[in-house]
Design a protein around this motif. Sequence first.
Motif, short mmCIF file in Angstrom:
data_model
loop_
_atom_site.label_atom_id
_atom_site.label_comp_id
_atom_site.label_asym_id
_atom_site.label_seq_id
_atom_site.Cartn_x
_atom_site.Cartn_y
_atom_site.Cartn_z
N TYR A 89 7.41 3.45 -7.23
CA TYR A 89 6.01 3.60 -6.85
C TYR A 89 5.09 3.29 -8.03
N ILE A 90 3.91 2.78 -7.68
CA ILE A 90 2.84 2.64 -8.69
C ILE A 90 1.96 3.89 -8.56
N LEU A 91 1.88 4.66 -9.63
CA LEU A 91 1.02 5.84 -9.62
C LEU A 91 -0.18 5.57 -10.52
N ASN A 92 -1.38 5.63 -9.95
CA ASN A 92 -2.58 5.46 -10.78
C ASN A 92 -3.25 6.81 -10.98
N LEU A 93 -3.27 7.22 -12.24
CA LEU A 93 -3.93 8.48 -12.58
C LEU A 93 -5.32 8.17 -13.12
N GLY A 123 -6.26 -0.56 -2.73
CA GLY A 123 -5.55 0.59 -3.25
C GLY A 123 -5.28 0.53 -4.73
N GLU A 124 -5.52 -0.61 -5.34
CA GLU A 124 -5.19 -0.74 -6.76
C GLU A 124 -6.38 -0.42 -7.67
N ILE A 125 -6.03 0.06 -8.85
CA ILE A 125 -7.03 0.44 -9.84
C ILE A 125 -6.77 -0.37 -11.11
N GLY A 126 -7.82 -0.92 -11.68
CA GLY A 126 -7.65 -1.71 -12.89
C GLY A 126 -8.98 -1.87 -13.62
N VAL A 127 -8.99 -2.76 -14.58
CA VAL A 127 -10.23 -3.02 -15.30
C VAL A 127 -10.49 -4.52 -15.35
N LEU A 128 -11.78 -4.85 -15.46
CA LEU A 128 -12.13 -6.26 -15.61
C LEU A 128 -13.11 -6.43 -16.76
N THR A 129 -13.11 -7.64 -17.33
CA THR A 129 -14.18 -8.00 -18.26
C THR A 129 -14.80 -9.27 -17.71
N ASN A 155 -10.90 7.66 -17.49
CA ASN A 155 -9.90 6.77 -18.03
C ASN A 155 -8.80 6.67 -16.98
N THR A 156 -8.00 5.66 -17.12
CA THR A 156 -6.96 5.52 -16.10
C THR A 156 -5.67 5.04 -16.73
N VAL A 157 -4.58 5.37 -16.08
CA VAL A 157 -3.30 4.86 -16.53
C VAL A 157 -2.45 4.57 -15.30
N ARG A 158 -1.68 3.48 -15.39
CA ARG A 158 -0.82 3.06 -14.28
C ARG A 158 0.61 3.37 -14.68
N LEU A 159 1.25 4.19 -13.85
CA LEU A 159 2.62 4.60 -14.14
C LEU A 159 3.54 3.96 -13.11
N GLU A 160 4.74 3.59 -13.52
CA GLU A 160 5.72 3.10 -12.55
C GLU A 160 6.81 4.13 -12.44
N TYR A 161 7.02 4.64 -11.22
CA TYR A 161 7.94 5.75 -11.05
C TYR A 161 9.02 5.43 -10.02
N LEU A 177 0.81 -1.22 0.00
CA LEU A 177 0.00 0.00 0.00
C LEU A 177 0.84 1.27 0.00
N ASP A 178 1.95 1.26 0.76
CA ASP A 178 2.69 2.52 0.86
C ASP A 178 3.52 2.83 -0.39
N LEU A 179 3.49 1.92 -1.36
CA LEU A 179 4.16 2.23 -2.63
C LEU A 179 3.14 2.55 -3.73
N ILE A 180 1.91 2.85 -3.32
CA ILE A 180 0.86 3.21 -4.29
C ILE A 180 0.46 4.66 -4.05
N ARG A 181 0.25 5.40 -5.14
CA ARG A 181 -0.37 6.72 -5.03
C ARG A 181 -1.46 6.79 -6.10
N ASN A 182 -2.67 7.14 -5.68
CA ASN A 182 -3.77 7.28 -6.63
C ASN A 182 -4.17 8.75 -6.68
N PHE A 183 -4.28 9.28 -7.87
CA PHE A 183 -4.60 10.71 -7.95
C PHE A 183 -5.39 11.03 -9.22
N SER A 184 -6.03 12.20 -9.17
CA SER A 184 -6.70 12.71 -10.36
C SER A 184 -6.15 14.10 -10.64
#
Lengths: 599, 384
Positions: free
Chosen positions: A74-78, A256-262, A60-66, A4-11
């Motif tokens: 860190y995993i950054l989810n925009l 804390g994670e953001i993704g998509v499912l089908t 929309n979302t994008v996962r960045l690795e920084y 969790l502490d290596l994730i940042r979610n932001f808009s």
Amino acid sequence: MTQLDLIRNFSIVAHIDHGKSTLADRLIQLTGTVADRDMKAQMLDSMDIERERGITIKANTVRLEYPAKDGNTYILNLIDTPGHVDFAYEVSRSMRAVEGSLLVVDASQGVEAQTLANVYQALDAGHEIVPVLNKIDLPAAEPDRIRQQIEDVIGLDASDAVLISAKSGLGIPDVLEAIVKRLPAPKGDRNAPLKAMLVDSWYDAYLGVVVMIRVMDGVMRKGDRVRMMQTNAVYGIDRLSVLKPQMVDIDELGPGEIGVLTASIKQVRDTRVGDTITHERKGCEVALPGFKPAQPVVFCGLFPVDANEFEPLRDAIEKLALNDASFTYEMETSAALGFGFRCGFLGLLHLEVVRDRLEREYDIDLITTAPSVVYHIYMKDGTMQELHNPADMPDLTYVDHIEEPRIKATIMVPDEYLGDILKLCQDRRGIQADLSYAGQRAMVVYDLPLNEVVFDFYDRLKSVTKGYASFDYNITGYREDFLVKMSVLVNDEPVDALSMMVHRDRADMRGRAMVEKLKELIPRHMFKIPIQAAIGGRVIARETLSAMRKDVTAKCYGGDATRKKKLLEKQKAGKKKMRQFGKVEIPQQAFINALKMDG
Amino acid sequence: MDDWRNGGFGLYLHWPFCQSKCPYCDFNSHVAASIDQGRWQRAYLAEIDRIGAETQGRVLNSVFFGGGTPSLMEPELVAAILERVRATWPAANDCEITLEANPGSVEAGRFAGYRDAGVNRISMGIQALNDADLHRLGRLHSVAEARAAFDVARGLFDRISFDLIYARQDQGLDDWRHELREALAMAADHLSLYQLTIEDGTAFGDRFARGRLRGLPAEELSADMYAVTQEICEAAGLPAYEVSNHARPGSESRHNLIYWRAGDYAGIGPGAHGRLTLGGVKLATEAPKAPGDWLQRVERGGHGEVPRVALDARDRAFEYLMMALRLREGLDLTRYQAMGGQLNSSKINELVEIGMIARDDSRLWATAQGRMVLNAVITELAGD
């Protein structure tokens, strides 16, 4: 699964044109998420209409690795949120899916009304907010003034705002560091029952319905059977992915994670933005708060210009509705326009987007009738009817009173245009609720009837302020007023598609404006045409379109036959873009343009 | 009517050269330093032979030399062409042979030669009866020259027509009344009176697009001018038999009637169009526009045409409707229906009711009022 502490979610919160999409593009580029050769502008806006208008309609979302300066990656989810008031609910859900926001403000333009609305959404969602001043390299940039404005207007400390130029890439590394250092990590319990928010969903031609989710608690795995708590439908997860921004499959998503499912979901309609997804067995007990079903507030009729295109229109609307749960439709018959659909939208932009997509993606020429709000008609027998279409207005002898929706409108404007804005709002039956200043800008709050805003208020606002005003609104409730149905007669025939509800005090003015406009919009015919506006049997405005006097080709000999034939055939084809009302042909554009007022 | 079938048969010859290009003209005309008339003669004769072979035995009602400025042709060239024409087709007794002429003094000197070659009708491009306007229209002649040329023609030909352009820049209704009366006093038997039309691709068209062509009449004035034209000509015994053409009864242009009655005509020369019914199919023919291109095709390729297009029933009927409604006599319903043309009777009734058209058992025609808005009448009738 990431710690969790290596994730940042932001808009990113920003006004149109203040550089949200460009900043997103830079973040994607700088983290190497997309190779330079694959970059295109506005990476996250996938619809043509989004790219053209520079707006975001779907989240929309994008996962960045920084790899940050502290040595951790860190995993950054925009989450790129819709930026328009029509989609306020969708915005609020996206905001709940992240912990922080970047507030991007143009360093010369400053804070706009729309920015404000979204900042409040972010604050409501408990976000940590990092102010970012963009376009800092432009000569007109005034970072100190804008910092002060942010503090005055929003009450946010902007002293440590990040200064950037998204266009040139200046300051982007500082933004990434600020995200890691200043935004909080998400919280969540990996061992609790699964609780995930449905943030948005869309239809993909290859994958079917794709659902964007934010996991709050628990772990979601590929193959899990999950339940949507609002609809109670159960699905097996076929595929679980993160977006980079292409889909990259993943086995599980944790807190804390953001993704998509089908999940073999047939239509977008089966998914509800804001719904809670949990496991079929051992699911969570309580759904996430704040779910609201979609509620259309603006209605209009959509008719094919060519009556033979009703079936293609029906197909197109059905297909479009699969991908847009907030848009409603039902069949409508108009005496003037034949078969079509009465459609409900979240707002005017939503209406325009749907109409554009029908015309563009399905190649159907449409007649759009006057947009109408939902009136509450209280009958003498004590019942209440919702009126979506002025043509359905019941006989007045049975009506007790009519209520209309009101809004709270927030307008920000440079003070030199304030007088024009007050006049505009006053003319539109507005009641001033608040007026305050922040530097050179005034903020006015008006209580306005939605029906005065629904049509061309925003256009007028932009034109009287040369584009410097920004505007945002929310519906506050219903109130009784003296409303009447105004009908329009062309060549003595009523054109139901032009009838509208108006306030009695505004009827004469609107009627006059309408008949004058129609006189310009209807081409001259071989005979003269009276154009009238009426309330009940009483004519309140009248114009006469005089007959065409001369339209003949002076010279036409053997060599001209082919050319003139083509010319006349073009004229004939032009007539197909018009609809026949009795003996009069009215061009498609007239229906919408007749409603535009100059005052 | 002699043939072909009912609309007559004519020959149009296009001479593509002018001394200068007029700013309003969108016809196929070119200014050339020198013209090898012998080479042109061989090409015209070859084309007459070729079309003659396809239309053998047809009775010829008319020959028309158009342009460009056909009065730049040497009389010998005209004579050679007409000689070959007479050897190719049997001519009707009243075969009309028209040549378009500029009313300059040099041209007038060739008129006698044209008459000797067989030309029996002259159509003069006088265009205006005041010098200032002639200048604005880019014409090289003066009113005095035009009147002199007209007098020469008067002494040589029984049938004379001339053209005037009206609804010119800064022209008032009274100016035009006056000018038209002067024109009628010249006692021609036929007048073509055209309202100035701004065409794309002309000097006027460019100026108009740039907002630099001022003083053109608004729709109201141009409609009044048209109405006045009808009145004055009718009173003077030259009623309109077509939208822009007026004649003493019997002096109508037989050649142009072939176009408006959707007859057959062969078109020879650069940019010339034709309509030929061959083997039961109506063909639209067209020649390349550039003079050099046409000449080379005739000389090397054996014919001066671009590929012909067969008109289907719908095209034919629409063309007939479009052309015939220009005529006061209107449309022959039997012929129209035989072509496969259709009419919507409720549309007809509507148009009759508002006074735009009239009909009897065999014909349908536009009224004087309907002719003023003929484009709208035609699109309405042609429906879908």
